[in-house]
Scaffold this motif. Structure first.
Motif, short mmCIF file in Angstrom:
data_model
loop_
_atom_site.label_atom_id
_atom_site.label_comp_id
_atom_site.label_asym_id
_atom_site.label_seq_id
_atom_site.Cartn_x
_atom_site.Cartn_y
_atom_site.Cartn_z
N ARG A 38 11.27 5.90 -0.23
CA ARG A 38 10.75 4.77 0.55
C ARG A 38 9.88 5.28 1.69
N THR A 91 13.80 -1.57 5.90
CA THR A 91 12.50 -2.15 5.59
C THR A 91 11.49 -1.04 5.29
N ALA A 92 10.88 -1.13 4.12
CA ALA A 92 9.94 -0.09 3.69
C ALA A 92 9.33 -0.49 2.35
N ILE A 93 8.35 0.28 1.94
CA ILE A 93 7.89 0.20 0.55
C ILE A 93 8.73 1.18 -0.24
N TYR A 94 9.32 0.70 -1.31
CA TYR A 94 10.20 1.53 -2.15
C TYR A 94 9.45 1.95 -3.41
N THR A 118 7.08 -1.17 -4.09
CA THR A 118 7.45 -2.57 -3.90
C THR A 118 8.01 -2.76 -2.50
N GLN A 119 7.60 -3.84 -1.86
CA GLN A 119 7.97 -4.06 -0.46
C GLN A 119 9.36 -4.67 -0.35
N THR A 121 11.74 -6.07 2.78
CA THR A 121 11.78 -6.40 4.19
C THR A 121 13.13 -6.99 4.54
#
Length: 124
Positions: A38, A91-94, A118-119, A121
Motif C-alpha cells: 500500500r 487509508t492508502a492505495i492498495y 485500488t483506493q 479510505t
C-alpha cells in the motif's frame, strides 16, 4: 494475458471491514508468492501481507498483524485481503503483486507483476 485485476476498494468507517480481491491470469496465476502493498499520500509504498504458493505460509507487516488476513483460492487463482478493525491510517492505495520465480515476502523488488491499485479510505 499476464495480469492482476484488483477489486474496487471503498470508503469505510473506522472499525469497519473491507475485503479486497486480486484475480491472477497468465503467468501470475502460477506465481511463487502473492503480496499486498500500500501507498499512502506522501509516503513510500510499504508491505502489507504476502502468501507463498508452495506451503501457504503467510507474512504480515506489524501494523496490520491481527487485523488483516491474506488468503488464496487456488481454484480461481484469486488472492484476498480481509481487512478488519480498519483505522484511518490504513487509508492508502492498495496494490496486489505477484512474484513469479521467487517465494517472496516483504521485499517489493522481488515481485514481477503489479495490479493497477485500488483506493481504500477509512474515515474517523
Amino acid at each position: 494475458q499476464d495480469q492482476l485485476a484488483e477489486s474496487v476498494g471503498g470508503l469505510v468507517q473506522a472499525g469497519g471491514s473491507l475485503r479486497l480481491s486480486c484475480a491472477a491470469s497468465g503467468r501470475t496465476a502460477s506465481a511463487a508468492a502473492m503480496g499486498w502493498f500500500r501507498q499512502a499520500p506522501g509516503k513510500e509504498r510499504e508491505f502489507v501481507a504476502a502468501i507463498r504458493s508452495g506451503n501457504g505460509r503467510t507474512y504480515y507487516a506489524d501494523s496490520v498483524k491481527g487485523r488483516f488476513t491474506i488468503s488464496r483460492d487456488n481454484a480461481d487463482n484469486t488472492v484476498y485481503l480481509q481487512m478488519n478493525s480498519l483505522k484511518p491510517e490504513d487509508t492508502a492505495i492498495y496494490y496486489c503483486a505477484a512474484a513469479i520465480g521467487v517465494a517472496a515476502a516483504a521485499n517489493s523488488q522481488a515481485y514481477d507483476y503489479w495490479g493497477q491499485g485500488t483506493q481504500v479510505t477509512v474515515s474517523s
